[in-house]
Each structure stands twice: as structure tokens, then as C-alpha cells.
Design a protein around this motif. Structure first.
Motif, PDB file in Angstrom:
ATOM      1  N   VAL A   1       0.869  -1.181   0.000  1.00 20.48           N
ATOM      2  CA  VAL A   1       0.000   0.000   0.000  1.00 20.48           C
ATOM      3  C   VAL A   1       0.907   1.232   0.000  1.00 20.48           C
ATOM      4  CG1 VAL A   1      -1.795   1.271   1.254  1.00 20.48           C
ATOM      5  CG2 VAL A   1      -1.812  -1.238   1.250  1.00 20.48           C
ATOM      6  N   PRO A   2       0.648   2.185  -0.909  1.00 16.15           N
ATOM      7  CA  PRO A   2       1.521   3.360  -1.021  1.00 16.15           C
ATOM      8  C   PRO A   2       1.608   4.166   0.289  1.00 16.15           C
ATOM      9  CG  PRO A   2       0.020   3.252  -2.883  1.00 16.15           C
ATOM     10  CD  PRO A   2      -0.420   2.208  -1.903  1.00 16.15           C
ATOM     11  N   ARG A   3       2.792   4.711   0.512  1.00 17.99           N
ATOM     12  CA  ARG A   3       3.068   5.501   1.716  1.00 17.99           C
ATOM     13  C   ARG A   3       2.060   6.633   1.876  1.00 17.99           C
ATOM     14  NH1 ARG A   3       7.757   9.592   1.234  1.00 17.99           N
ATOM     15  NH2 ARG A   3       6.148  10.330  -0.103  1.00 17.99           N
ATOM     16  N   ARG A   4       1.795   7.381   0.812  1.00 17.54           N
ATOM     17  CA  ARG A   4       0.878   8.529   0.905  1.00 17.54           C
ATOM     18  C   ARG A   4      -0.528   8.090   1.309  1.00 17.54           C
ATOM     19  NH1 ARG A   4       2.855  13.374  -1.497  1.00 17.54           N
ATOM     20  NH2 ARG A   4       4.790  13.004  -2.626  1.00 17.54           N
ATOM     21  N   THR A   5      -0.950   6.964   0.814  1.00 17.87           N
ATOM     22  CA  THR A   5      -2.271   6.435   1.176  1.00 17.87           C
ATOM     23  C   THR A   5      -2.317   6.125   2.674  1.00 17.87           C
ATOM     24  OG1 THR A   5      -2.518   5.493  -1.034  1.00 17.87           O
ATOM     25  CG2 THR A   5      -3.964   4.612   0.691  1.00 17.87           C
ATOM     26  N   LEU A   6      -1.262   5.469   3.158  1.00 19.03           N
ATOM     27  CA  LEU A   6      -1.217   5.104   4.575  1.00 19.03           C
ATOM     28  C   LEU A   6      -1.115   6.346   5.458  1.00 19.03           C
ATOM     29  CD1 LEU A   6       1.110   1.985   4.339  1.00 19.03           C
ATOM     30  CD2 LEU A   6      -1.350   2.009   4.806  1.00 19.03           C
ATOM     31  N   MET A   7      -0.337   7.333   5.030  1.00 16.70           N
ATOM     32  CA  MET A   7      -0.216   8.568   5.800  1.00 16.70           C
ATOM     33  C   MET A   7      -1.568   9.268   5.898  1.00 16.70           C
ATOM     34  SD  MET A   7       3.479   9.889   4.286  1.00 16.70           S
ATOM     35  CE  MET A   7       3.033  11.593   4.493  1.00 16.70           C
ATOM     36  N   ALA A   8      -2.290   9.340   4.795  1.00 18.00           N
ATOM     37  CA  ALA A   8      -3.602  10.001   4.789  1.00 18.00           C
ATOM     38  C   ALA A   8      -4.609   9.199   5.625  1.00 18.00           C
ATOM     39  CB  ALA A   8      -4.101  10.151   3.354  1.00 18.00           C
ATOM     40  N   ARG A   9      -4.593   7.903   5.499  1.00 18.13           N
ATOM     41  CA  ARG A   9      -5.531   7.036   6.223  1.00 18.13           C
ATOM     42  C   ARG A   9      -5.365   7.189   7.736  1.00 18.13           C
ATOM     43  NH1 ARG A   9      -4.847   0.993   4.751  1.00 18.13           N
ATOM     44  NH2 ARG A   9      -5.683   1.778   2.797  1.00 18.13           N
ATOM     45  N   HIS A  10      -4.119   7.291   8.199  1.00 14.96           N
ATOM     46  CA  HIS A  10      -3.852   7.348   9.636  1.00 14.96           C
ATOM     47  C   HIS A  10      -3.616   8.765  10.152  1.00 14.96           C
ATOM     48  CE1 HIS A  10      -3.725   3.017  10.167  1.00 14.96           C
ATOM     49  NE2 HIS A  10      -3.032   2.931   9.045  1.00 14.96           N
ATOM     50  N   GLY A  11      -3.590   9.743   9.254  1.00 15.24           N
ATOM     51  CA  GLY A  11      -3.395  11.133   9.668  1.00 15.24           C
ATOM     52  C   GLY A  11      -2.030  11.382  10.294  1.00 15.24           C
ATOM     53  N   ILE A  12      -1.000  10.825   9.660  1.00 13.75           N
ATOM     54  CA  ILE A  12       0.353  10.971  10.202  1.00 13.75           C
ATOM     55  C   ILE A  12       1.277  11.641   9.184  1.00 13.75           C
ATOM     56  CG2 ILE A  12       0.168   9.022  11.805  1.00 13.75           C
ATOM     57  CD1 ILE A  12       1.669   7.298   9.740  1.00 13.75           C
ATOM     58  N   SER A  13       2.372  12.185   9.691  1.00  6.16           N
ATOM     59  CA  SER A  13       3.359  12.832   8.825  1.00  6.16           C
ATOM     60  C   SER A  13       4.320  11.792   8.254  1.00  6.16           C
ATOM     61  CB  SER A  13       4.156  13.863   9.619  1.00  6.16           C
ATOM     62  OG  SER A  13       4.964  13.198  10.588  1.00  6.16           O
ATOM     63  N   LYS A  14       5.129  12.230   7.299  1.00 11.42           N
ATOM     64  CA  LYS A  14       6.103  11.339   6.688  1.00 11.42           C
ATOM     65  C   LYS A  14       7.105  10.835   7.730  1.00 11.42           C
ATOM     66  CE  LYS A  14       8.165  12.941   3.002  1.00 11.42           C
ATOM     67  NZ  LYS A  14       9.118  13.426   1.982  1.00 11.42           N
TER      68      LYS A  14
ATOM     69  N   PHE B   1       5.490   8.250   9.850  1.00 13.18           N
ATOM     70  CA  PHE B   1       5.339   7.031   9.053  1.00 13.18           C
ATOM     71  C   PHE B   1       6.634   6.220   9.072  1.00 13.18           C
ATOM     72  CE2 PHE B   1       6.097   4.863   5.024  1.00 13.18           C
ATOM     73  CZ  PHE B   1       5.011   4.003   4.962  1.00 13.18           C
ATOM     74  N   TYR B   2       7.750   6.866   8.737  1.00 10.21           N
ATOM     75  CA  TYR B   2       9.019   6.146   8.675  1.00 10.21           C
ATOM     76  C   TYR B   2       9.469   5.647  10.048  1.00 10.21           C
ATOM     77  CZ  TYR B   2       9.623   7.134   3.751  1.00 10.21           C
ATOM     78  OH  TYR B   2       9.472   7.164   2.393  1.00 10.21           O
ATOM     79  N   ARG B   3       9.205   6.415  11.091  1.00  8.82           N
ATOM     80  CA  ARG B   3       9.563   5.975  12.443  1.00  8.82           C
ATOM     81  C   ARG B   3       8.760   4.725  12.818  1.00  8.82           C
ATOM     82  NH1 ARG B   3       7.024   6.773  16.850  1.00  8.82           N
ATOM     83  NH2 ARG B   3       5.910   8.606  16.135  1.00  8.82           N
ATOM     84  N   LEU B   4       7.448   4.731  12.508  1.00 10.06           N
ATOM     85  CA  LEU B   4       6.614   3.585  12.839  1.00 10.06           C
ATOM     86  C   LEU B   4       6.975   2.350  12.004  1.00 10.06           C
ATOM     87  CD1 LEU B   4       3.188   5.381  13.253  1.00 10.06           C
ATOM     88  CD2 LEU B   4       4.541   4.285  15.056  1.00 10.06           C
ATOM     89  N   ILE B   5       7.346   2.550  10.762  1.00 11.34           N
ATOM     90  CA  ILE B   5       7.739   1.440   9.897  1.00 11.34           C
ATOM     91  C   ILE B   5       9.042   0.821  10.417  1.00 11.34           C
ATOM     92  CG2 ILE B   5       8.590   0.856   7.570  1.00 11.34           C
ATOM     93  CD1 ILE B   5       5.523   1.176   7.799  1.00 11.34           C
ATOM     94  N   ALA B   6       9.946   1.676  10.917  1.00 13.90           N
ATOM     95  CA  ALA B   6      11.252   1.200  11.389  1.00 13.90           C
ATOM     96  C   ALA B   6      11.168   0.495  12.737  1.00 13.90           C
ATOM     97  CB  ALA B   6      12.222   2.369  11.485  1.00 13.90           C
TER      98      ALA B   6
END
Length: 186
Positions: free
Chosen positions: A160-173, A176-181
Motif C-alpha cells: 500500500v503506497p506511503r501517501r495512502t497510509l499517511m492520509a488514512r492514519h493522519g500521520i506525517s512522513k 510514518f518512517y519511524r513507525l515502519i522502522a
């Protein structure tokens, strides 16, 4: 020359009372700023005032805490003024370094002010520790619950694209990267 320095800690506060007091003392040049006194490094107007002072000048402030926030800082400023042959007058504490008694009072008040700040910091730390023992949480709340973070990582792994996930969860880039890591919770 009589040089005035006025400072308040925040933009919402007014310098008017300090400026009026300094003007009443005959200050020919005023340096003003709205900035926290915690660090001298960020106080450009103070640096300018100290640089501007010449031998025989008098630097005037309304209160000692307008000039320095630690004994180390205060001593450094006082030594710099002394090297330049500049006297210091603090209006509210009636300190005038042109006299021996004024120099003594200046150093004693600086030590007392630092002691008081240390006591306040210790009480604050103790209060925070007691609150944490009662379960009070400090700091910003997590953007996502652990379950949402796991779902975010799973969706990301599925492509699922990063931008889609960021918009879905209302988070910044960066979030997003911190949570993925982060390693998944067991």
C-alpha cells in the motif's frame, strides 16, 4: 554613557515598564528583546549591549534576572564588564557596582537566585516523579495505537503506497518512517 538593557521572556509580555524605568535613569541607548533568558547564546540584544559598552559606561537593567539566569552566566557577564571598565546598575535590587557594597550585593544576589532556581528544579523533578509513580503520563500521546501501528506495517509490507497510509492514519512522513522502522510489538 548610560546603556539600558530590557528583556521579557515571551512575545506576549510588554517591555514598556522596563523601558520607562531605564529612560528615567537617563539611559541614552536602549537594547530590547523578547526572548527567554535561559541561554545567553540566543539573546542577540544582550550580546549587542555588552559589545556596545565602553570603558566608563554604565549598563543598567531593571532586575538581575533580566540579565542572567545562572550564577555562571552572571559571573561571566560581570567579569566581561569589569575587564572593559563598565559598571552595572540593577534598579530593583539597588545594586551599583561602582561601590564595594554594591559589588558584594551583586554576587550574593546572583548566588541566591541560582540557589532558588535549583530548589525549584528539584521540586519540579520530585513532583514529576510522584506523578509518574501514580501513573500520570507525560509527553505527547502516541499517534497510533499498537494495533494501528501493526496494521500500518502490514499494509506497507503488502505494498500500500506511503501517501495512502499517511492520509488514512493522519500521520506525517517522519512519523510514518519511524513507525515502519519500529520492531513489531510481541
Amino acid at each position: 554613557m548610560r546603556i539600558g538593557y530590557a528583556r521579557v521572556s515571551s512575545q506576549g509580555q510588554s517591555l514598556d515598564a522596563q523601558i520607562a524605568a531605564l529612560t528615567a535613569q537617563g539611559c541614552e541607548k536602549l537594547f530590547e528583546e523578547k526572548r527567554s533568558g535561559a541561554s545567553r547564546a540566543g539573546r542577540a540584544a544582550l550580546r549587542e549591549a555588552l559589545d556596545f559598552c565602553r570603558e566608563g559606561d554604565v549598563l543598567i537593567v531593571t532586575r538581575l534576572d533580566r540579565l542572567a539566569r545562572s550564577m555562571f552566566d552572571l559571573q561571566e557577564i560581570a567579569q566581561g564588564l569589569e575587564r572593559k571598565g563598565v559598571d552595572l546598575v540593577v534598579l530593583d535590587q539597588r545594586i551599583d557596582t561602582t561601590t564595594p557594597a554594591g559589588r558584594l550585593t551583586f554576587h550574593l544576589l546572583g548566588a541566591v537566585a541560582e540557589f532558588e532556581r535549583d530548589l525549584i528544579a528539584a521540586r519540579r523533578s520530585e513532583g514529576i516523579a510522584r506523578a509518574m509513580a501514580r501513573g500520570v503520563k507525560f509527553g505527547r500521546r502516541a499517534k497510533l495505537t499498537p494495533a494501528q501501528a501493526r496494521q500500518l506495517r502490514a499494509d506497507h509490507a503488502q505494498g500500500v503506497p506511503r501517501r495512502t497510509l499517511m492520509a488514512r492514519h493522519g500521520i506525517s512522513k517522519s512519523t510514518f518512517y519511524r513507525l515502519i522502522a519500529e520492531a513489531p510489538s510481541p
